[in-house]
Design an enzyme around this catalytic site. Structure first.
Site, mmCIF file in Angstrom:
data_model
loop_
_atom_site.group_PDB
_atom_site.id
_atom_site.type_symbol
_atom_site.label_atom_id
_atom_site.label_comp_id
_atom_site.label_asym_id
_atom_site.label_seq_id
_atom_site.Cartn_x
_atom_site.Cartn_y
_atom_site.Cartn_z
ATOM 1 N N ARG A 28 0.774 -1.184 0.102
ATOM 2 C CA ARG A 28 0.108 0.024 -0.158
ATOM 3 C C ARG A 28 0.846 1.317 -0.006
ATOM 4 O O ARG A 28 2.241 1.297 0.248
ATOM 5 C CB ARG A 28 -0.850 -0.183 1.324
ATOM 6 C CG ARG A 28 -2.030 -0.967 1.238
ATOM 7 C CD ARG A 28 -2.824 -1.134 2.568
ATOM 8 N NE ARG A 28 -3.266 0.261 2.936
ATOM 9 C CZ ARG A 28 -3.681 0.322 4.147
ATOM 10 N NH1 ARG A 28 -3.264 -0.336 4.893
ATOM 11 N NH2 ARG A 28 -4.044 1.694 4.264
ATOM 12 N N SER A 70 0.590 4.020 1.833
ATOM 13 C CA SER A 70 0.591 4.704 2.916
ATOM 14 C C SER A 70 2.168 4.940 3.594
ATOM 15 O O SER A 70 2.688 4.011 3.616
ATOM 16 C CB SER A 70 -0.359 4.331 3.970
ATOM 17 O OG SER A 70 0.033 3.154 4.635
ATOM 18 N N LYS A 99 -3.410 -7.963 10.870
ATOM 19 C CA LYS A 99 -4.690 -7.702 11.476
ATOM 20 C C LYS A 99 -5.636 -7.416 10.219
ATOM 21 O O LYS A 99 -6.670 -7.439 10.566
ATOM 22 C CB LYS A 99 -4.620 -6.832 12.730
ATOM 23 C CG LYS A 99 -4.248 -5.310 12.132
ATOM 24 C CD LYS A 99 -4.109 -4.659 13.320
ATOM 25 C CE LYS A 99 -3.687 -3.108 13.099
ATOM 26 N NZ LYS A 99 -4.944 -2.432 12.276
ATOM 27 N N ASP A 100 -5.085 -7.192 8.973
ATOM 28 C CA ASP A 100 -6.032 -6.659 7.849
ATOM 29 C C ASP A 100 -6.294 -7.920 7.261
ATOM 30 O O ASP A 100 -7.169 -7.754 6.364
ATOM 31 C CB ASP A 100 -5.415 -5.476 7.215
ATOM 32 C CG ASP A 100 -5.101 -4.266 7.876
ATOM 33 O OD1 ASP A 100 -5.690 -4.117 8.959
ATOM 34 O OD2 ASP A 100 -4.332 -3.339 7.164
ATOM 35 N N ARG A 141 -13.642 -2.499 17.895
ATOM 36 C CA ARG A 141 -13.060 -3.167 19.103
ATOM 37 C C ARG A 141 -12.383 -2.348 20.238
ATOM 38 O O ARG A 141 -12.485 -2.470 21.437
ATOM 39 C CB ARG A 141 -11.768 -3.876 18.647
ATOM 40 C CG ARG A 141 -10.884 -4.800 19.750
ATOM 41 C CD ARG A 141 -9.425 -5.211 18.861
ATOM 42 N NE ARG A 141 -8.904 -4.212 18.319
ATOM 43 C CZ ARG A 141 -8.006 -3.472 18.827
ATOM 44 N NH1 ARG A 141 -7.580 -3.429 20.042
ATOM 45 N NH2 ARG A 141 -7.246 -2.628 18.244
ATOM 46 N N ARG A 142 -11.762 -1.260 19.916
ATOM 47 C CA ARG A 142 -11.263 -0.158 20.782
ATOM 48 C C ARG A 142 -12.294 0.402 21.600
ATOM 49 O O ARG A 142 -12.475 0.903 22.770
ATOM 50 C CB ARG A 142 -10.214 0.809 20.070
ATOM 51 C CG ARG A 142 -8.778 0.278 19.414
ATOM 52 C CD ARG A 142 -8.105 0.873 18.742
ATOM 53 N NE ARG A 142 -6.979 0.488 18.331
ATOM 54 C CZ ARG A 142 -6.129 0.489 17.355
ATOM 55 N NH1 ARG A 142 -6.890 1.586 16.361
ATOM 56 N NH2 ARG A 142 -5.008 0.131 17.273
ATOM 57 N N ARG A 148 -11.403 8.111 10.504
ATOM 58 C CA ARG A 148 -10.592 7.678 9.380
ATOM 59 C C ARG A 148 -9.433 8.302 9.313
ATOM 60 O O ARG A 148 -9.358 9.520 9.673
ATOM 61 C CB ARG A 148 -11.352 7.504 8.155
ATOM 62 C CG ARG A 148 -12.506 6.300 8.118
ATOM 63 C CD ARG A 148 -12.127 4.906 7.992
ATOM 64 N NE ARG A 148 -10.820 4.743 6.906
ATOM 65 C CZ ARG A 148 -11.021 4.555 5.743
ATOM 66 N NH1 ARG A 148 -12.337 4.378 5.035
ATOM 67 N NH2 ARG A 148 -9.919 4.264 4.986
ATOM 68 N N ARG A 201 -4.657 11.523 11.969
ATOM 69 C CA ARG A 201 -5.406 10.979 13.303
ATOM 70 C C ARG A 201 -4.868 11.866 14.469
ATOM 71 O O ARG A 201 -5.546 12.311 15.209
ATOM 72 C CB ARG A 201 -5.362 9.543 13.549
ATOM 73 C CG ARG A 201 -6.119 8.743 12.536
ATOM 74 C CD ARG A 201 -5.892 7.120 12.995
ATOM 75 N NE ARG A 201 -6.832 6.564 11.817
ATOM 76 C CZ ARG A 201 -7.365 5.437 11.907
ATOM 77 N NH1 ARG A 201 -7.614 5.048 13.146
ATOM 78 N NH2 ARG A 201 -7.939 4.847 10.798
ATOM 79 N N CYS A 242 -12.861 -8.514 10.188
ATOM 80 C CA CYS A 242 -11.692 -7.836 10.559
ATOM 81 C C CYS A 242 -11.871 -6.850 11.473
ATOM 82 O O CYS A 242 -11.206 -6.199 12.294
ATOM 83 C CB CYS A 242 -10.813 -7.650 9.433
ATOM 84 S SG CYS A 242 -10.100 -8.645 8.427
#
Length: 323
Positions: free
Chosen positions: A11, A13, A81-82, A129-130, A151, A157, A248
């Site tokens: 990716r 990023s 985790k993705d 989840r968080r 997002r 962020r 996920c």
């Protein structure tokens, strides 16, 4: 193995590029071949919708896998985790390198710790989840917080905090560490407070499943980067996620860690939690067993704990389950 450059799909990023750059260096060392990064934009990177609405973190994976299957890249690096829990038959997880710190962290204004945030503090995260675990902790400890869905990349962020729009954001320790920005963390969240996402802190190196001599040779070479303890742990965590039929982005936390007596590793402990995003209801359980020596044993550890959680009503806390 030839001396031709290997093409690594990643990716675009900053975090993905940092992770892939580190893997590229390791692959150069074990293969003696040059590695070039091939940047791929995924639907998850283009969309501004919340992840839960567009299929969870798996949307970051599809474009990389398609590039692999088309032969445009030789291997790809994902945040584990993705990865959806179903593994395509045409692709193989060639290596799971040693895991980074799996914990979540807070980046807050005025260098505040989580428990020092003011009443009504606004905490940003894109993860159900968080949200579930932070809200559950706040309820049980008399804290007054508001979790705000966000997002964006790491800069975006943290920018919400710098600009005063939010009091804090929650991020993964591993990502900030790989980007060389761990000093921006104001608090590390204990796994007793927030269990990480299944596979958090680990990377997945994926390639085609050995249809040619070149593929077979690459799988063997990449295998040198595999860490068996990390693979066993994340296999157990992802097996639990699959058995819960959760995607996920479901509010599921899980962590498998090794229990040692001195220097001798004795057992593996698997802890997991499922909760409603407002934190009003949770199911949290753990199990301990021998360190898995095979893939099947690691899978069984996760399935057994998931069965216990479902018996205690976990399915009703996850919203719509993945099928």
């Amino acid at each position: 193995m030839s001396t031709k450059a290997l093409r690594l799909g990643t990716r675009r990023s900053k975090l993905a590029m940092a992770q892939s750059g580190q893997v590229a260096d390791a692959v150069r060392q074990v293969t003696g071949r040059p590695v070039e990064l091939v940047e791929i934009t995924t639907y998850g990177d283009r969309s501004r919708e919340h992840l839960a609405q567009i299929g969870g973190t798996g949307v970051f994976v599809a474009a990389l896998r398609e590039a692999l299957l088309r032969g445009e890249v030789d291997f790809a690096v994902h945040s584990l985790k993705d990865l959806p829990t179903g593994q395509p038959a045409e692709l193989v997880l060639a290596a799971v390198p040693e895991r980074e710190d799996p914990r979540d962290v807070i980046v807050a204004r005025d260098a505040l710790k989580f428990t020092d945030l003011p009443r009504g503090a606004r905490i940003g995260t894109g993860s159900p989840r968080r949200m579930a675990q932070l809200n559950a902790y706040a309820r049980s400890h008399g804290l007054d917080i508001e979790t705000v869905p966000i997002r964006g990349n790491v800069d975006t962020r943290i920018g919400f905090v710098r600009d005063g729009e939010l009091d804090a954001v929650v991020l993964a320790a591993a990502g900030l560490s790989r980007m060389g920005r761990i000093e921006e963390v104001t608090d590390f969240l204990s796994v007793d407070t927030v269990l990480p996402a299944p596979g958090q802190g680990a990377l997945a190196i994926e390639c085609r499943a050995g249809n040619t001599a070149q593929d077979t040779a690459l799988i063997a070479a990449l295998g040198a980067l595999d860490d068996p303890f990390t693979r066993a742990a994340v296999t157990a965590e992802r097996s639990l996620l699959a058995a819960l039929e959760a995607g996920c982005s479901a509010p599921v936390g899980a962590l498998a860690d090794l229990l040692a007596d001195g220097r001798i590793v004795k057992e593996m402990r698997l802890r997991a939690v499922v909760g409603t995003t407002d934190g009003s209801r949770t199911v949290q359980l753990s199990t301990t067993g021998p360190v898995p020596e095979t893939y099947e044993q690691a899978v069984a550890l996760g399935r057994e704990l998931a069965t216990e959680m479902l018996a205690q009503g976990a399915a009703g806390l996850m919203g719509e389950r993945a099928h």
